[in-house]
Design a protein around this motif. Structure first.
Motif, mmCIF file in Angstrom:
data_model
loop_
_atom_site.group_PDB
_atom_site.id
_atom_site.type_symbol
_atom_site.label_atom_id
_atom_site.label_comp_id
_atom_site.label_asym_id
_atom_site.label_seq_id
_atom_site.Cartn_x
_atom_site.Cartn_y
_atom_site.Cartn_z
ATOM 1 N N GLN A 279 -2.297 -3.090 -7.400
ATOM 2 C CA GLN A 279 -1.365 -2.667 -6.349
ATOM 3 C C GLN A 279 -0.434 -3.821 -5.951
ATOM 4 O OE1 GLN A 279 -2.845 -1.178 -2.409
ATOM 5 N NE2 GLN A 279 -1.859 0.667 -3.158
ATOM 6 N N LEU B 84 -6.658 3.976 -0.858
ATOM 7 C CA LEU B 84 -5.247 3.618 -0.711
ATOM 8 C C LEU B 84 -4.799 2.554 -1.699
ATOM 9 C CD1 LEU B 84 -5.549 5.308 1.740
ATOM 10 C CD2 LEU B 84 -4.557 3.505 3.118
ATOM 11 N N LYS B 85 -5.752 2.058 -2.476
ATOM 12 C CA LYS B 85 -5.391 1.022 -3.427
ATOM 13 C C LYS B 85 -4.698 1.600 -4.642
ATOM 14 C CE LYS B 85 -9.316 -1.814 -2.056
ATOM 15 N NZ LYS B 85 -10.641 -2.318 -2.441
ATOM 16 N N ASP C 271 -10.785 -7.549 -7.043
ATOM 17 C CA ASP C 271 -10.832 -6.098 -7.239
ATOM 18 C C ASP C 271 -9.635 -5.658 -8.092
ATOM 19 O OD1 ASP C 271 -11.933 -3.355 -6.113
ATOM 20 O OD2 ASP C 271 -9.750 -3.282 -6.024
ATOM 21 N N ASP D 54 -7.925 7.848 8.613
ATOM 22 C CA ASP D 54 -8.991 7.090 7.949
ATOM 23 C C ASP D 54 -10.134 8.028 7.545
ATOM 24 O OD1 ASP D 54 -9.040 3.766 8.207
ATOM 25 O OD2 ASP D 54 -7.644 4.759 9.552
ATOM 26 N N GLY E 76 -15.850 4.016 10.202
ATOM 27 C CA GLY E 76 -15.676 3.429 8.876
ATOM 28 C C GLY E 76 -14.430 2.587 8.684
ATOM 29 N N ARG E 77 -13.651 2.391 9.731
ATOM 30 C CA ARG E 77 -12.389 1.667 9.590
ATOM 31 C C ARG E 77 -12.598 0.271 9.007
ATOM 32 N NH1 ARG E 77 -6.630 1.831 9.713
ATOM 33 N NH2 ARG E 77 -5.904 -0.163 10.451
ATOM 34 N N VAL F 67 0.803 -1.228 0.000
ATOM 35 C CA VAL F 67 0.000 0.000 0.000
ATOM 36 C C VAL F 67 0.834 1.275 0.000
ATOM 37 C CG1 VAL F 67 -1.789 1.301 1.222
ATOM 38 C CG2 VAL F 67 -1.914 -1.187 1.115
ATOM 39 N N LEU G 234 -8.811 -3.354 8.436
ATOM 40 C CA LEU G 234 -9.028 -2.074 7.745
ATOM 41 C C LEU G 234 -9.905 -2.195 6.513
ATOM 42 C CD1 LEU G 234 -5.979 -0.590 5.787
ATOM 43 C CD2 LEU G 234 -6.499 -3.005 5.955
ATOM 44 N N GLY G 235 -10.350 -3.406 6.211
ATOM 45 C CA GLY G 235 -11.323 -3.538 5.133
ATOM 46 C C GLY G 235 -10.857 -3.061 3.772
ATOM 47 N N MET G 236 -9.598 -3.343 3.416
ATOM 48 C CA MET G 236 -9.182 -3.051 2.036
ATOM 49 C C MET G 236 -9.465 -4.252 1.137
ATOM 50 S SD MET G 236 -5.693 -0.847 2.017
ATOM 51 C CE MET G 236 -5.646 -0.529 0.250
ATOM 52 N N THR H 69 -8.265 -2.774 -8.782
ATOM 53 C CA THR H 69 -7.321 -1.792 -8.232
ATOM 54 C C THR H 69 -6.414 -2.451 -7.201
ATOM 55 O OG1 THR H 69 -9.409 -0.596 -8.011
ATOM 56 C CG2 THR H 69 -7.383 0.681 -7.819
ATOM 57 N N SER H 70 -6.986 -3.312 -6.372
ATOM 58 C CA SER H 70 -6.190 -4.045 -5.392
ATOM 59 C C SER H 70 -5.184 -4.939 -6.095
ATOM 60 C CB SER H 70 -7.078 -4.924 -4.510
ATOM 61 O OG SER H 70 -7.811 -4.133 -3.611
ATOM 62 N N ARG I 275 -17.561 1.130 5.493
ATOM 63 C CA ARG I 275 -18.308 2.377 5.629
ATOM 64 C C ARG I 275 -19.527 2.184 6.530
ATOM 65 N NH1 ARG I 275 -21.899 5.180 2.639
ATOM 66 N NH2 ARG I 275 -22.189 3.418 1.231
ATOM 67 N N VAL J 293 -2.008 3.426 -7.048
ATOM 68 C CA VAL J 293 -0.546 3.409 -7.036
ATOM 69 C C VAL J 293 0.039 4.752 -7.480
ATOM 70 C CG1 VAL J 293 -0.391 0.911 -7.360
ATOM 71 C CG2 VAL J 293 -0.470 2.396 -9.364
ATOM 72 N N ASN K 77 -4.171 -5.840 1.104
ATOM 73 C CA ASN K 77 -5.203 -6.030 0.071
ATOM 74 C C ASN K 77 -5.630 -7.463 -0.153
ATOM 75 O OD1 ASN K 77 -5.899 -3.633 -1.820
ATOM 76 N ND2 ASN K 77 -3.765 -3.325 -1.313
#
Ligand code: SF4
Lengths: 466, 198
Positions: free
Chosen positions: A80, B30-31, A74, B22, A432-433, A35, A409-411, A76-77, A436, B33, A64
Motif C-alpha cells: 500500500q 484497509l491495507k 507486513d 471499524d 477493536g479499534r 489508505v 487504529l492499529g494498522m 500488504t501494508s 481485536r 489496494v 501503515n
C-alpha cells in the motif's frame, strides 16, 4: 445578509450553483495518504484523466508505517505504501515518506508546514480532516470516490450543510484540557448530535485555547457527527502561522490577514442550532464505553445502564460494558490498564508531549504497564528531542517512537492484544479499534501520563496527593 | 455505476445503534489496494459469533440491511460501502447515517434509506416474524415498502436522478470545466501551493 463563518467560507468557494443541484465547491488543499487513495488513483488511470492540481495536493505516509523501524514487514501494508509512492511519482504529487523529516500524520503536518490556513477549503480521505478547522478553514473528510473526484477536478459537489454553534463560556480550570472539554461535550450532545452540521466553536474558553488545543477540539468534531468543526481565526492563529514554510509573506501576508480578519461570524447572523457549555464545570474526562460519547468525569463511576431509559441507548451501554468488561458503580480511578498510548492526530503535538512530560519527569511507569509515545510528526519528534523530552519519557520507562498513526487504529504492528486495556490519547474507543478485542479509554495527555505512572486511570493531581 | 430505480429483496435486522465503520470493515482490511473482495471482511469480528444475525442461515441472501441509528459513523473509509455491496447489500436502512458514509454510499450506488426510529422498529418486527418478506426500495417514489409498511425516505432530486441514470459524478463535473477554470483564474495569490514555498 448576515452570515456565519462557515457560510462565508462556503460561499467564497462556490464554482457553480444551480437550482436543485448540490453546489460545486472549489478545494484549496487536498491531503492524501496511503489508505484511501490507491483506488482513486486507479480510477484516474482507468479513465485516462490527469490530476488537475498537483500543486494543491500533498501526500504523506502515516497509517501503515511502523514506528520503531523504517522497514514495513507486513507485505500488504508495504504494497500500500509503495503504491502511494508510485502514484505520487506518476502524478507529480509531493510526498513525505518514512524517514523524511517532514513525514507525519496528515493532520499534523498540514498545519505544521503552514499549508493549512484560514478561509480555505481542505479535504482528505480521512474523517479527522476536521482538525484543520481550528484555523477557520472548512475542512472535512471524504471517501475514496470523492478523493478521485478532487484529484480529477479540484472540486466537489456538496450540499450546503446546516450551521451550528457550540459556545463555551467561562474558563477551563487548571489541569483541564481541550481534550477533556471535547469529551465532555460529546457526552452531552451524543455521537449523532452534530449530524448534517458544520459546527463553529466559540466563546471565551475556545478563544483561550492555543492552536494545538483548538486542533484537538476540532479533530473530534466528527466523533459527534459534525461534518466539520471551525474556529474563527484570531491573533493566536496568525501568531502560529507567521513564518511557517508555506505561510504567505510580505505583501501577501498583509492581504491574507485582511481577508482572514473578515472571517468572523456577523453579529446578527444566526445558526440553525446552538449548544452551550460551561467550561468552568469541566473536569478531567474519560470514556468507559465503545463510542466517544460514552464518557464520564474521572472522579465518577462506571454508569449503570439500568438507569437509562429502555431502548437503543441502554442496549448500547450494556453491550459496551460487556465488551469493556466493566461493572456499573466501579470508580473510574480503580480501572487498571495494561497499556498507555500517547499520540495520534488528536494529541500527538508538541504541547501534548510537553504537558505529559511534565507529569512524567522524574517518575517511573508502573510495573507491568506498557507505555509508548508516538509523536504526531517527525518534526514534533525532533523538537521534543531538542527539548530533552525523549530522555524524560525514556527514563520513566516509556517507548519513544517515530511518527505515525500507530496504535490509534492499529494498522501497523502497534496493537492491543485481545482483552488488553489501554488509556489512549486518540479519538476512537470503538470495539477493536486498537487491535481485536482491545479495550480503549480515551483520555487527555496528562491523564495518560498519570495513568502510566499509577497503572490505573488517574489525573496528575492524584500523583501529588499520593 | 449501475443505474438503480427499484430494488426488491429480503432484509436482515441488525438491532444495533452506533454501528461504526471499524465494525463494518475492520482496519486490517484497509491495507488492500483493490476495490473488490471486501465482502469477506464485512462485520468480520461480529460474524465470528454464530449468534450474530448475519451468521443465521434464515437471513442468507438478504440484500437490505436494517440497522439502528447512527449507522456508518466514524472513519471515512469507503471500504465500508464496498464491503456491504460486495457481500450483497443494495440498500441500508437506518434512522440516521454518518454523513461521510451516506455520501460514500450514494457515490457507489448503495441506497441509504433513512426512516424514522419507529418505522425501523416496525420493519425489524416484520422481518423477524417473516425472514422471507420482500422489501422494496423504490427510488422513483422515494419509498420503502414491506408488508403493510409504506415509508417515505429523503433523497434530493439531483442525487436520485444521478442514481437512476447511473451517472459518473466526475463526468458530470467535467462538463463545467470552463467554470472551474474561471474560478481558478480569480483565486487570491496568497493562497498556498504545496510545491512552491510561500
Ligand atoms: S492518528 Fe488516528 S485518527 Fe488520526 S489520521 Fe491517524 S488513524 Fe486517523
Amino acid at each position: 445578509m448576515a452570515r456565519t463563518l462557515a457560510e462565508k467560507v462556503w460561499d467564497a468557494h462556490v464554482v457553480r450553483r444551480a437550482e436543485g443541484e448540490p453546489d460545486l465547491l472549489y478545494i484549496d488543499l487536498h491531503l492524501v495518504h496511503e489508505v484511501t487513495s490507491p483506488q482513486a488513483f486507479d480510477g484516474l488511470r482507468l479513465a485516462g484523466r490527469p490530476l488537475r492540481r498537483p500543486d494543491l495536493t500533498l501526500a504523506t505516509e502515516d497509517h501503515n508505517v511502523p514506528t520503531d523501524s523504517l522497514v514495513i514487514e507486513d507485505p500488504t501494508s508495504r504494497t500500500q505504501v509503495e503504491t502511494l509512492r508510485a502514484n505520487c511519482a506518476e502524478f507529480g504529487v509531493r510526498l513525505h515518506s518514512m524517514g523524511d523529516a517532514q513525514q507525519g500524520i496528515v493532520h499534523v503536518i498540514g498545519p505544521q508546514l503552514g499549508v493549512t490556513q484560514p478561509g480555505m477549503t481542505i479535504v482528505c480521505g480521512d474523517s479527522h480532516t476536521s482538525t484543520h478547522g481550528a484555523f477557520g478553514a472548512l475542512a472535512f473528510g471524504i471517501g475514496t470516490s470523492e478523493v478521485e473526484h478532487v484529484l480529477a477536478t479540484q472540486t466537489l459537489p456538496a450540499v450546503r450543510p446546516r450551521t451550528m454553534a457550540v459556545t463555551v463560556e467561562g474558563a477551563l480550570q487548571p489541569g483541564v484540557t481541550a481534550k477533556d472539554l471535547v469529551l465532555a461535550l460529546i457526552a452531552q450532545v451524543g455521537t449523532g448530535g452534530g449530524q448534517g452540521h458544520v459546527v463553529e466553536y466559540r466563546g471565551e474558553a475556545v478563544r483561550g485555547l492555543s492552536m494545538e488545543g483548538r486542533m484537538t477540539v476540532c479533530n473530534m468534531s466528527i466523533e459527534w457527527g459534525a461534518k466539520a468543526g471551525m474556529i474563527a481565526p484570531d491573533e493566536t492563529t496568525y501568531a502560529y502561522l507567521a513564518g511557517r514554510d508555506h505561510a504567505p509573506a510580505g505583501a501577501d501576508w498583509d492581504a491574507a490577514v485582511a481577508a482572514w480578519d473578515a472571517l468572523r461570524t456577523d453579529a446578527d447572523a444566526t445558526y440553525d442550532k446552538e449548544v452551550f457549555l460551561d467550561a468552568s464545570a469541566v473536569t478531567p474526562f474519560v470514556t468507559w464505553g465503545t463510542n466517544p460519547g460514552q464518557g464520564v468525569a474521572l472522579g465518577d463511576t462506571v454508569p449503570d445502564p439500568a438507569a437509562l431509559p429502555a431502548g437503543a441507548e441502554r442496549d448500547a451501554a450494556e453491550r459496551a460494558l460487556q465488551y469493556m468488561d466493566l461493572t456499573p458503580g466501579t470508580p473510574m480511578r480503580e480501572i487498571a490498564v495494561d497499556t498507555v498510548f500517547l499520540g495520534s492526530c488528536t494529541n500527538g503535538r508538541m504541547e501534548d508531549l510537553r504537558a505529559a512530560a511534565e507529569v512524567v519527569r522524574g517518575r517511573r511507569v508502573a510495573h507491568g504497564v506498557r507505555a509508548m509515545v508516538v509523536p504526531g510528526s517527525m518534526l514534533v519528534k525532533l523538537q521534543a528531542e531538542r527539548e530533552g523530552l525523549d530522555a524524560v519519557f525514556r527514563d520513566a520507562g516509556f517507548d519513544w517512537r517515530n511518527a505515525g498513526c500507530s496504535m490509534c487504529l492499529g494498522m501497523n504492528p502497534d496493537i492491543l492484544q485481545p482483552g488488553e486495556r489501554c488509556a489512549s490519547t486518540s479519538n476512537r474507543n470503538f470495539e477493536g479499534r486498537q487491535g481485536r478485542g482491545g479495550r480503549t479509554h480515551l483520555v487527555s495527555p496528562q491523564v495518560a501520563a498519570a495513568t502510566a505512572l499509577t497503572g490505573r486511570l488517574a489525573a496528575p493531581a492524584d500523583l501529588q496527593e499520593a | 455505476m449501475r443505474a438503480i430505480t427499484t430494488h426488491t429483496g429480503r432484509a436482515v435486522p441488525l438491532r444495533r445503534s452506533d454501528v461504526d465503520t471499524d465494525q463494518i470493515i475492520p482496519s486490517d482490511w484497509l491495507k488492500r489496494v483493490e476495490r473488490t473482495g471486501f465482502g469477506a471482511g464485512l462485520f468480520s469480528e461480529w460474524r465470528a459469533d454464530p449468534g450474530f444475525v448475519l451468521a443465521q442461515p434464515r437471513y442468507d441472501g438478504a440484500s437490505v440491511l436494517v440497522a439502528g441509528e447512527n449507522f456508518g459513523t466514524g472513519s471515512s473509509r469507503e471500504h465500508a460501502v464496498w464491503a456491504l455491496q460486495d457481500y450483497g447489500f443494495a440498500a441500508v436502512v437506518s434512522p440516521r447515517f454518518g454523513d461521510i458514509f451516506r455520501n460514500n454510499a450514494l457515490k457507489g450506488g448503495l441506497v441509504p434509506v433513512q426512516l424514522t426510529a419507529d418505522e425501523v422498529s416496525r420493519l425489524w418486527g416484520l422481518v423477524e416474524a417473516d425472514p422471507s418478506l420482500e422489501v422494496t426500495v423504490d427510488l422513483a417514489a422515494r419509498e420503502l415498502r414491506a408488508g403493510d409498511l409504506v415509508a417515505g425516505f429523503p433523497l434530493d432530486d439531483f442525487t436520485r436522478w444521478r442514481l437512476m441514470e447511473g451517472l459518473d459524478d466526475i463526468g458530470l463535473t467535467l462538463r463545467h470545466e470552463a467554470e472551474i477554470s474561471a474560478y481558478e483564474a480569480d483565486r487570491p495569490s496568497y493562497l498556498p501551493s504545496t510545491t512552491v514555498r510561500g
